[in-house]
Design an enzyme around this catalytic site. Structure first.
Site, short mmCIF file in Angstrom:
data_model
loop_
_atom_site.label_atom_id
_atom_site.label_comp_id
_atom_site.label_asym_id
_atom_site.label_seq_id
_atom_site.Cartn_x
_atom_site.Cartn_y
_atom_site.Cartn_z
N ASN A 157 0.84 -1.20 0.00
CA ASN A 157 0.00 0.00 0.00
C ASN A 157 0.87 1.25 0.00
OD1 ASN A 157 -2.54 -1.30 0.08
ND2 ASN A 157 -2.28 -1.69 2.27
N CYS A 179 -5.71 -7.31 -3.15
CA CYS A 179 -6.23 -6.84 -1.87
C CYS A 179 -7.36 -7.76 -1.44
CB CYS A 179 -6.74 -5.40 -2.00
SG CYS A 179 -7.39 -4.72 -0.45
N HIS A 180 -7.40 -8.11 -0.14
CA HIS A 180 -8.39 -9.07 0.34
C HIS A 180 -9.60 -8.40 0.98
CE1 HIS A 180 -5.53 -9.04 4.04
NE2 HIS A 180 -6.42 -8.07 4.15
N HIS A 216 -9.43 -0.06 -1.57
CA HIS A 216 -9.85 0.39 -0.24
C HIS A 216 -11.05 1.33 -0.29
CE1 HIS A 216 -5.66 -0.66 1.59
NE2 HIS A 216 -6.46 -1.71 1.47
#
Length: 467
Positions: A157, A179-180, A216
């Site tokens: 990130n 990304c999880h 995000h």
């Protein structure tokens, strides 16, 4: 890469940040459980000792009966050594140290600005990007020189900006960002099915979602389970837990875990926009106006999530380093288990062993017709032999576009600032962020202070410069 007669690939993986005590161990575990892949992993890290320790830990796994594949781990002392001949490149680095992140997250608090993560947007995310993106320029140039045909998987990130810089520096690179966060929302939809419909034993992969947005700050615009529309079920679920928040039985309560939440940010955004916010509440809060969820620590508690203190991260890092030494010295057994991450399955897709669909971060090549070309966006993509094909979503819904576009333009400004060596452009991005509520004098003061605190990790052209 070589395809053996027994249909087991013999791969070369370069791991940049290979001294990691988190992502590297997770990849080791997932590789150990995948019978269709074997090979070598070259671990490169500026902390050479940490990479050497991980090589020892990884090679010890080959002696166990519960592994399904064989991998040889070796420490590399240079990017050239790690990358030469690589089929896949994995990147997970900590840009700077947690001392710099401490400044990213907590210095703005002196000015009344609160951040729940501080690694993607907001003052902390932007300053973190200033020290991270020059590193990604160097990495991209090294990949271009030593492994231009490799597939590159980024975990670092700020995800969007790191992936964007890889393409900005080396346009022909074959990179994507993992990304999880969306996985957690799929699990939340499983909880809704259980709570509202009393449906049990649902696997995350059975929850099919359309993903739109940027990393995000992702949203689900369609969700189904075996053809069943999950939006009406989720709406009932939100109504039921809107005031109290929701914590699944057996999970950590948000009051005791800095990474947990009661999902009230998600619920609020669903009520306001009609779509399922798909990232974790801590990230979602930072992407919205600061007055909504991060106005004060009391407001944060009202919305049932926490401000992740960097002291917590430092203590966790200390514990992981101690664990790493125990694993290296065979004083503790490495736990092999599926992590839930999907990098290995993505590799299998690219190798032609299966077709695989999941969310990932890629440049916009038509995924969204109303976002600029080449900005990095997050959608589902199909992983198929030597191809990663993002799924076209058409227009991003207008209400979500209004929330997303300020971050898209700001992130492009940060890319320009680093590429052009222009600190003033970085400051413009800093004051444009939705969580920035200071006047220009205070904003300059904060920016200069944060730059000073991180200057050790900034290139020469950023040092000793004030805006």
């Amino acid at each position: 890469m070589n395809f053996k007669k027994d249909k087991v690939y013999d791969l070369n993986i370069a791991y940049i940040g290979g001294g990691s005590q988190g992502w590297a161990w997770g990849l080791m575990s997932d590789l150990a459980l995948e019978p269709s892949l074997n090979g070598r992993v070259r671990l490169y890290d500026i902390d050479h000792k940490a990479a050497e320790n991980n090589a020892i830990i990884g090679n010890e796994l080959n002696k166990r009966d519960d592994v399904k594949s064989q991998w040889h781990y070796v420490k590399s002392d240079s990017l050239k050594d790690a990358l030469t001949g690589a089929d896949f490149v994995v990147i997970s680095i900590l840009p700077g140290t947690f001392d710099e992140m401490d400044s990213d997250v907590h210095t703005p608090e002196d000015y009344g600005i609160y951040q729940s993560v501080g690694d993607t947007v907001g003052p902390g995310g932007i300053i973190r990007a200033l020290r991270t993106l020059p590193m990604y320029e160097e990495i991209a140039l090294a990949i271009k020189e030593y492994s231009k045909d490799a597939w590159v998987i980024n975990f670092t990130n700020p995800m969007t900006l790191c992936t964007r810089m890889l393409y900005k520096t080396f346009p022909e690179i074959k990179a994507f960002g993992n990304c999880h966060e969306v996985f957690g929302t799929q699990k939340l939809l499983i909880s809704a099915l259980k709570d509202i419909c009393d449906i049990d034993d649902v696997k995350r992969e059975e929850i099919k979602v359309d993903v739109v947005g940027i990393n995000h700050f992702t949203w689900v615009t369609k969700a189904t389970y075996k053809g069943m529309d999950l939006f009406p079920i989720y709406e009932q679920f939100v109504d039921k837990y809107y005031e109290t928040g929701f914590v699944k039985e057996g999970d950590d309560n948000w009051m005791n875990n800095a990474f947990a939440s009661g999902q009230r940010v998600k619920f609020e955004l669903f009520k306001q926009y009609g779509y399922i916010a798909a990232a974790g509440d801590r990230h979602l809060a930072e992407a919205c106006k600061g007055s909504w969820f991060l106005k004060s620590p009391d407001r944060v508690k009202d919305y049932t999530f926490g401000l992740t203190k960097v002291d917590y991260r430092k203590e966790k890092q200390k514990n992981l380093r101690e664990k790493g030494l125990r694993l290296r010295n065979l004083e503790e057994q490495f736990e092999i288990k599926e992590t839930g991450e999907e990098a290995v399955q993505q590799m299998r897709g690219i190798l032609g062993l299966r077709d695989f669909v999941t969310n990932t971060n890629l440049p916009n090549k038509g995924q969204f017709s109303n976002l600029p070309k080449d900005v990095v966006v997050e959608t589902n993509a199909l992983f198929r032999r030597d191809r990663v094909m993002p799924i076209t979503m058409g227009d991003m819904p207008m209400s979500l576009l209004g929330l997303t576009m300020p971050h898209v333009t700001n992130q492009e400004l940060v890319i320009e600032a680093v590429t052009e060596r222009d600190l003033k452009k970085a400051f413009r991005a800093f004051i444009n962020d939705p969580n920035m509520k200071l006047d220009l004098h205070e904003a300059r003061q904060l920016f200069n202070k944060m730059v000073k605190n991180t200057e050790k990790y900034l290139p020469d052209y950023f040092k000793n410069v004030e805006v």
